[in-house]
Design an enzyme around this catalytic site. Structure first.
Site, PDB file in Angstrom:
ATOM      1  N   ASP A 249       8.714  -4.303 -12.434  1.00  0.00           N
ATOM      2  CA  ASP A 249       8.590  -5.265 -11.332  1.00  0.00           C
ATOM      3  C   ASP A 249       9.673  -4.898 -10.323  1.00  0.00           C
ATOM      4  OD1 ASP A 249       8.657  -7.323  -9.535  1.00  0.00           O
ATOM      5  OD2 ASP A 249       8.834  -8.920 -11.025  1.00  0.00           O
ATOM      6  N   VAL A 250       9.252  -4.307  -9.211  1.00  0.00           N
ATOM      7  CA  VAL A 250      10.245  -3.780  -8.270  1.00  0.00           C
ATOM      8  C   VAL A 250      11.033  -4.872  -7.548  1.00  0.00           C
ATOM      9  CG1 VAL A 250       9.049  -1.581  -7.897  1.00  0.00           C
ATOM     10  CG2 VAL A 250       8.525  -3.540  -6.410  1.00  0.00           C
TER      11      VAL A 250
ATOM     12  N   ILE B 265      -2.919   3.099  -2.111  1.00  0.00           N
ATOM     13  CA  ILE B 265      -2.133   4.154  -1.457  1.00  0.00           C
ATOM     14  C   ILE B 265      -1.196   4.829  -2.464  1.00  0.00           C
ATOM     15  CG2 ILE B 265      -0.375   4.596   0.307  1.00  0.00           C
ATOM     16  CD1 ILE B 265      -1.610   2.248   1.923  1.00  0.00           C
TER      17      ILE B 265
ATOM     18  N   TYR C  93       4.640 -10.929   6.556  1.00  0.00           N
ATOM     19  CA  TYR C  93       4.398  -9.533   6.126  1.00  0.00           C
ATOM     20  C   TYR C  93       4.955  -8.563   7.170  1.00  0.00           C
ATOM     21  CZ  TYR C  93       1.810  -5.237   4.986  1.00  0.00           C
ATOM     22  OH  TYR C  93       1.463  -3.930   4.694  1.00  0.00           O
TER      23      TYR C  93
ATOM     24  N   PRO D 146       1.216   3.185   7.734  1.00  0.00           N
ATOM     25  CA  PRO D 146      -0.242   3.304   7.809  1.00  0.00           C
ATOM     26  C   PRO D 146      -0.851   2.179   8.656  1.00  0.00           C
ATOM     27  CG  PRO D 146       0.558   3.266   5.516  1.00  0.00           C
ATOM     28  CD  PRO D 146       1.671   2.804   6.394  1.00  0.00           C
ATOM     29  N   GLY D 147      -2.147   2.366   8.937  1.00  0.00           N
ATOM     30  CA  GLY D 147      -2.892   1.351   9.704  1.00  0.00           C
ATOM     31  C   GLY D 147      -3.756   0.518   8.794  1.00  0.00           C
ATOM     32  N   ILE D 148      -5.075   0.697   8.888  1.00  0.00           N
ATOM     33  CA  ILE D 148      -6.007  -0.127   8.109  1.00  0.00           C
ATOM     34  C   ILE D 148      -6.562   0.747   6.983  1.00  0.00           C
ATOM     35  CG2 ILE D 148      -8.043  -1.620   8.242  1.00  0.00           C
ATOM     36  CD1 ILE D 148      -5.629  -2.380  10.136  1.00  0.00           C
ATOM     37  N   VAL D 149      -5.885   0.686   5.840  1.00  0.00           N
ATOM     38  CA  VAL D 149      -6.241   1.564   4.722  1.00  0.00           C
ATOM     39  C   VAL D 149      -7.187   0.810   3.782  1.00  0.00           C
ATOM     40  CG1 VAL D 149      -5.342   3.147   2.999  1.00  0.00           C
ATOM     41  CG2 VAL D 149      -3.894   2.492   4.927  1.00  0.00           C
ATOM     42  N   LEU D 150      -8.263   1.479   3.392  1.00  0.00           N
ATOM     43  CA  LEU D 150      -9.320   0.809   2.622  1.00  0.00           C
ATOM     44  C   LEU D 150      -8.937   0.757   1.140  1.00  0.00           C
ATOM     45  CD1 LEU D 150     -12.320   2.413   4.539  1.00  0.00           C
ATOM     46  CD2 LEU D 150     -11.037   0.327   5.057  1.00  0.00           C
TER      47      LEU D 150
HETATM   48  N1  LIG Z   1      -3.648  -1.130   2.817  1.00  0.00           N
HETATM   49  C1  LIG Z   1      -3.157  -1.036   4.037  1.00  0.00           C
HETATM   50  O1  LIG Z   1      -3.908  -1.096   5.036  1.00  0.00           O
HETATM   51  C2  LIG Z   1      -1.706  -0.834   4.281  1.00  0.00           C
HETATM   52  C3  LIG Z   1      -0.770  -0.880   3.280  1.00  0.00           C
HETATM   53  N2  LIG Z   1       0.558  -0.679   3.570  1.00  0.00           N
HETATM   54  C4  LIG Z   1       1.564  -0.728   2.534  1.00  0.00           C
HETATM   55  O2  LIG Z   1       1.315   0.294   1.577  1.00  0.00           O
HETATM   56  C5  LIG Z   1       1.721  -0.129   0.284  1.00  0.00           C
HETATM   57  C6  LIG Z   1       0.562   0.003  -0.682  1.00  0.00           C
HETATM   58  O3  LIG Z   1      -0.534  -0.761  -0.208  1.00  0.00           O
HETATM   59  P1  LIG Z   1      -1.972  -0.776  -0.916  1.00  0.00           P
HETATM   60  O4  LIG Z   1      -2.141   0.407  -1.754  1.00  0.00           O
HETATM   61  O5  LIG Z   1      -2.941  -1.072   0.137  1.00  0.00           O
HETATM   62  O6  LIG Z   1      -1.800  -2.074  -1.853  1.00  0.00           O
HETATM   63  P2  LIG Z   1      -2.593  -2.497  -3.172  1.00  0.00           P
HETATM   64  O7  LIG Z   1      -2.458  -3.981  -3.273  1.00  0.00           O
HETATM   65  O8  LIG Z   1      -3.950  -1.920  -3.183  1.00  0.00           O
HETATM   66  O9  LIG Z   1      -1.733  -1.818  -4.338  1.00  0.00           O
HETATM   67  C7  LIG Z   1      -0.401  -2.229  -4.542  1.00  0.00           C
HETATM   68  C8  LIG Z   1       0.090  -1.745  -5.894  1.00  0.00           C
HETATM   69  O10 LIG Z   1       1.436  -2.219  -6.024  1.00  0.00           O
HETATM   70  C9  LIG Z   1       1.592  -2.867  -7.280  1.00  0.00           C
HETATM   71  N3  LIG Z   1       2.613  -3.919  -7.171  1.00  0.00           N
HETATM   72  C10 LIG Z   1       2.537  -5.085  -6.490  1.00  0.00           C
HETATM   73  N4  LIG Z   1       3.652  -5.809  -6.668  1.00  0.00           N
HETATM   74  C11 LIG Z   1       4.456  -5.079  -7.475  1.00  0.00           C
HETATM   75  C12 LIG Z   1       5.733  -5.296  -8.039  1.00  0.00           C
HETATM   76  N5  LIG Z   1       6.420  -6.436  -7.820  1.00  0.00           N
HETATM   77  N6  LIG Z   1       6.265  -4.337  -8.829  1.00  0.00           N
HETATM   78  C13 LIG Z   1       5.574  -3.196  -9.083  1.00  0.00           C
HETATM   79  N7  LIG Z   1       4.350  -2.942  -8.593  1.00  0.00           N
HETATM   80  C14 LIG Z   1       3.800  -3.876  -7.799  1.00  0.00           C
HETATM   81  C15 LIG Z   1       0.215  -3.432  -7.612  1.00  0.00           C
HETATM   82  O11 LIG Z   1       0.060  -3.670  -9.003  1.00  0.00           O
HETATM   83  C16 LIG Z   1      -0.696  -2.324  -7.075  1.00  0.00           C
HETATM   84  O12 LIG Z   1      -0.914  -1.328  -8.040  1.00  0.00           O
HETATM   85  C17 LIG Z   1       2.236  -1.552   0.461  1.00  0.00           C
HETATM   86  O13 LIG Z   1       3.635  -1.540   0.627  1.00  0.00           O
HETATM   87  C18 LIG Z   1       1.559  -2.008   1.739  1.00  0.00           C
HETATM   88  O14 LIG Z   1       2.273  -3.032   2.371  1.00  0.00           O
HETATM   89  C19 LIG Z   1       0.983  -0.433   4.837  1.00  0.00           C
HETATM   90  C20 LIG Z   1       0.094  -0.383   5.861  1.00  0.00           C
HETATM   91  C21 LIG Z   1      -1.313  -0.566   5.669  1.00  0.00           C
HETATM   92  C1  LIG Z   2      -1.799  -4.191   5.438  1.00  0.00           C
HETATM   93  C2  LIG Z   2      -1.213  -3.658   6.677  1.00  0.00           C
HETATM   94  O1  LIG Z   2      -0.092  -3.245   6.699  1.00  0.00           O
HETATM   95  C3  LIG Z   2      -1.989  -3.623   7.813  1.00  0.00           C
HETATM   96  C4  LIG Z   2      -1.408  -3.247   9.058  1.00  0.00           C
HETATM   97  O2  LIG Z   2      -3.141  -3.880   7.771  1.00  0.00           O
END
Ligand SMILES: NC(=O)C1=CN([C@@H]2O[C@H](COP(=O)(O)OP(=O)(O)OC[C@H]3O[C@@H](n4cnc5c(N)ncnc54)[C@H](O)[C@@H]3O)[C@@H](O)[C@H]2O)C=CC1
Ligand SMILES: CC(=O)C(C)=O
Length: 255
Positions: free
Chosen positions: A59-60, A14, A151, A181-185
């Protein structure tokens, strides 16, 4: 003069989708990520779109590291107009099986980071007369989900911080909003699906499909679907919106 956005977790999923969209909107984009290689690669993709980009390893979950991300960005760019607190991790386990260390770790990465980010950019945004902070929540921040308890708790907490920060910073012309977001691929859902499918004893892919079957629009979400909302929240079109966490999930029945 081009505006500047910082996107945490911008190296994949995302965050990458948001970073590319904001670049298309004309922002210079600072890509903050733990992963040096992916951050650098996304920064190159952004530069190919004709704006400037800076990859920063950060590292956030560490306050000094987040502060360094913001200071490094501000040294290169005169304003920090948008901060997208996107980085986060998932954890799939029952509450009973989750250790205290795991519970504290997911809060450090998902919630402390948002707190650090707001604190780091606020003085800069106050001095420049405004800005926009945009935080990643989730549908799991509106509805607790089985096997995603800790989570879900982090994503509810982010909504609370978003609302409070919006109240505190409105006088400084800083808006604070969120996206759910919901279920993001993305790679995150590959991990969630694998773990859930192992726990339920079903084939890989089946757990994710069960969630996708509950989406009114009939397909899993793409990073671009989220990026469209964030583009709006980062633009002047959303200037009268603050304290909101907006669901972008294709119409999932339980939210
Ligand atoms: N994939 C989904 O279905 C959903 C995701 N989200 C939220 O959206 C955000 C992004 O999710 P995705 O892109 O799916 O995750 P992802 O795991 O595909 O990507 C996460 C990115 O964050 C980086 N990261 C992880 N820990 C870190 C840290 N301590 N410091 C700096 N960078 C760090 C990783 O290296 C990676 O590049 C997250 O906050 C997640 O909880 C929310 C709802 C749904
Ligand atoms: C990863 C996440 O936030 C869900 C709802 O799937």
């Amino acid at each position: 003069m081009a505006k500047t956005a910082i996107v945490t977790g911008g190296g994949q999923g995302i965050g990458r989708g948001i970073a590319l969209q904001l670049a298309k909107d004309g922002f210079n984009v600072v890509v903050g990520d733990l992963n040096e290689k992916t951050a650098a690669s996304v920064a190159e993709e952004i530069k190919a779109l004709g704006v400037d980009s800076l990859p920063v390893v950060a590292d956030v979950s560490d306050e000094a590291s987040f502060q360094n991300l913001v200071e490094t960005a501000h040294k290169q760019f005169p304003t920090i107009d948008v901060l997208v607190n996107n980085a986060g991790i998932a954890l799939v386990a029952t509450i009973q099986e989750t250790t205290t260390a795991e519970f504290e770790r997911i809060f450090r990465i998902n919630v402390n980071s948002v707190f650090f980010g707001i604190k780091a950019v606020t003085p800069i945004m106050q001095a420049q007369g405004g800005g926009k902070i945009i935080n990643a929540s989730s549908i799991a921040g509106h509805q607790g989900i089985e096997l995603l308890g800790p989570y879900s708790a982090t994503k509810f907490a982010i909504r609370g911080l978003t609302q409070a920060a919006a109240q505190e910073l409105a006088k400084d012309h800083i808006t604070v909003n969120g996206y759910a977001p919901g279920i993001v691929l993305t790679p995150m859902w590959d991990l969630i699906d694998k773990r859930m499918s192992e726990i339920h004893g079903v084939p890989i892919g089946a757990s994710r499909q069960k969630f996708i079957d509950g989406i009114a629009l009939g397909r899993g979400e793409q990073p671009e679907d989220v990026a469209g909302l964030v583009s709006f929240l980062a633009s002047s079109k959303s200037d009268y919106i603050t304290g909101q966490t907006i669901v972008v999930d294709g119409g999932i029945d339980y939210v």
